[in-house]
Design a protein around this motif. Structure first.
Motif, short mmCIF file in Angstrom:
data_model
loop_
_atom_site.label_atom_id
_atom_site.label_comp_id
_atom_site.label_asym_id
_atom_site.label_seq_id
_atom_site.Cartn_x
_atom_site.Cartn_y
_atom_site.Cartn_z
N ARG A 136 0.74 -1.27 -0.24
CA ARG A 136 -0.18 0.01 0.00
C ARG A 136 0.88 1.17 -0.05
N MET A 137 1.99 1.21 0.59
CA MET A 137 2.71 2.43 0.80
C MET A 137 3.59 2.60 -0.68
N ASP A 138 3.89 1.65 -1.27
CA ASP A 138 4.55 1.53 -2.81
C ASP A 138 3.43 2.12 -3.49
N GLU A 139 2.13 2.10 -3.43
CA GLU A 139 1.21 2.15 -4.46
C GLU A 139 0.88 3.80 -3.99
N ALA A 140 0.80 4.06 -2.74
CA ALA A 140 0.61 5.78 -2.44
C ALA A 140 1.56 6.44 -2.98
N LEU A 141 2.89 6.02 -2.76
CA LEU A 141 4.22 6.72 -3.05
C LEU A 141 4.13 6.96 -4.74
N SER A 142 3.90 5.78 -5.14
CA SER A 142 3.82 5.82 -6.89
C SER A 142 2.76 6.72 -7.26
N ALA A 143 1.44 6.67 -6.78
CA ALA A 143 0.68 7.70 -7.13
C ALA A 143 1.02 9.21 -7.04
N LEU A 144 1.49 9.27 -5.85
CA LEU A 144 2.08 10.74 -5.53
C LEU A 144 3.16 11.12 -6.33
N GLN A 145 4.10 10.32 -6.77
CA GLN A 145 5.16 10.60 -7.53
C GLN A 145 4.41 10.86 -9.15
N ASP A 146 3.54 10.02 -9.39
CA ASP A 146 2.92 10.22 -10.82
C ASP A 146 2.37 11.70 -10.95
N ARG A 147 1.86 12.09 -9.72
CA ARG A 147 1.13 13.40 -9.57
C ARG A 147 2.13 14.56 -9.42
N ASN A 148 3.73 14.32 -9.30
CA ASN A 148 4.48 14.93 -8.89
C ASN A 148 4.41 16.04 -7.77
N GLN A 149 3.87 15.29 -6.64
CA GLN A 149 3.69 15.88 -5.19
C GLN A 149 4.63 15.41 -4.33
N VAL A 150 5.26 14.15 -4.91
CA VAL A 150 6.33 13.63 -3.93
C VAL A 150 7.61 13.39 -4.76
N LYS A 151 9.00 13.25 -4.52
CA LYS A 151 9.91 12.84 -5.23
C LYS A 151 10.67 12.10 -4.05
N TYR A 152 11.78 11.36 -4.84
CA TYR A 152 12.71 10.54 -3.91
C TYR A 152 14.05 11.51 -4.17
N SER A 153 14.70 11.79 -2.96
CA SER A 153 15.96 12.53 -2.97
C SER A 153 16.88 11.77 -2.30
N GLY A 154 17.87 11.25 -3.01
CA GLY A 154 18.86 10.58 -2.56
C GLY A 154 19.91 11.33 -1.52
#
Length: 131
Positions: free
Chosen positions: A99-117
């Motif tokens: 569920r976390m992966d799905e939610a993060l993917s959806a947020l990333q698809d909407r450009n609301q969240v990004k992963y920052s190394g």
């Protein structure tokens, strides 16, 4: 080994980006791609089973408080039989991680969240600041 326990191959086609995402997620979880996909499919089927129950009979009357965790534990024990604490925790963690992966993917698809190394994790984007 009974014929029901015999392993057989299943083949499907997905876009390359999807396979890459699944491979990365499987690696993060320390799972093989096959194990990851089996787990994902089973979790998805559980979701369909819950949707069918609610469409057919309305709310689940065996759990009037609506505690999702209690329902999930009940379903696991019903389908798997006896599970110890660690086995239950592992099954529940897989569901949460999916569920976390799905939610993060959806947020990333909407450009609301990004992963920052650089920052060492997920962060809100400029578009993600306002809801």
């Amino acid at each position: 080994m009974s014929s029901e326990d015999k392993r057989v191959a299943v083949k499907t086609y997905v876009p390359a980006y999807q396979k890459k995402r699944w491979r990365e997620h499987a690696d993060q979880l320390g799972m093989s791609q096959s194990e990851f996909l089996r787990t994902m499919v089973q979790a998805g089927r559980r979701g369909f089973d819950l949707a069918e129950k609610s469409e057919e009979g309305g709310p689940d009357t065996t759990n009037p408080g609506g505690n999702v965790l209690e329902s999930r534990i009940h379903d696991l024990l019903e389908s798997e039989g006896t599970l110890d604490w660690d086995e239950l925790r592992e099954e529940l963690a897989v569901d949460l991680e999916d569920r976390m992966d799905e939610a993060l993917s959806a947020l990333q698809d909407r450009n609301q969240v990004k992963y920052s190394g650089r920052d060492g994790g997920y962060t809100l984007t400029d578009e993600g600041g306002a809801r």
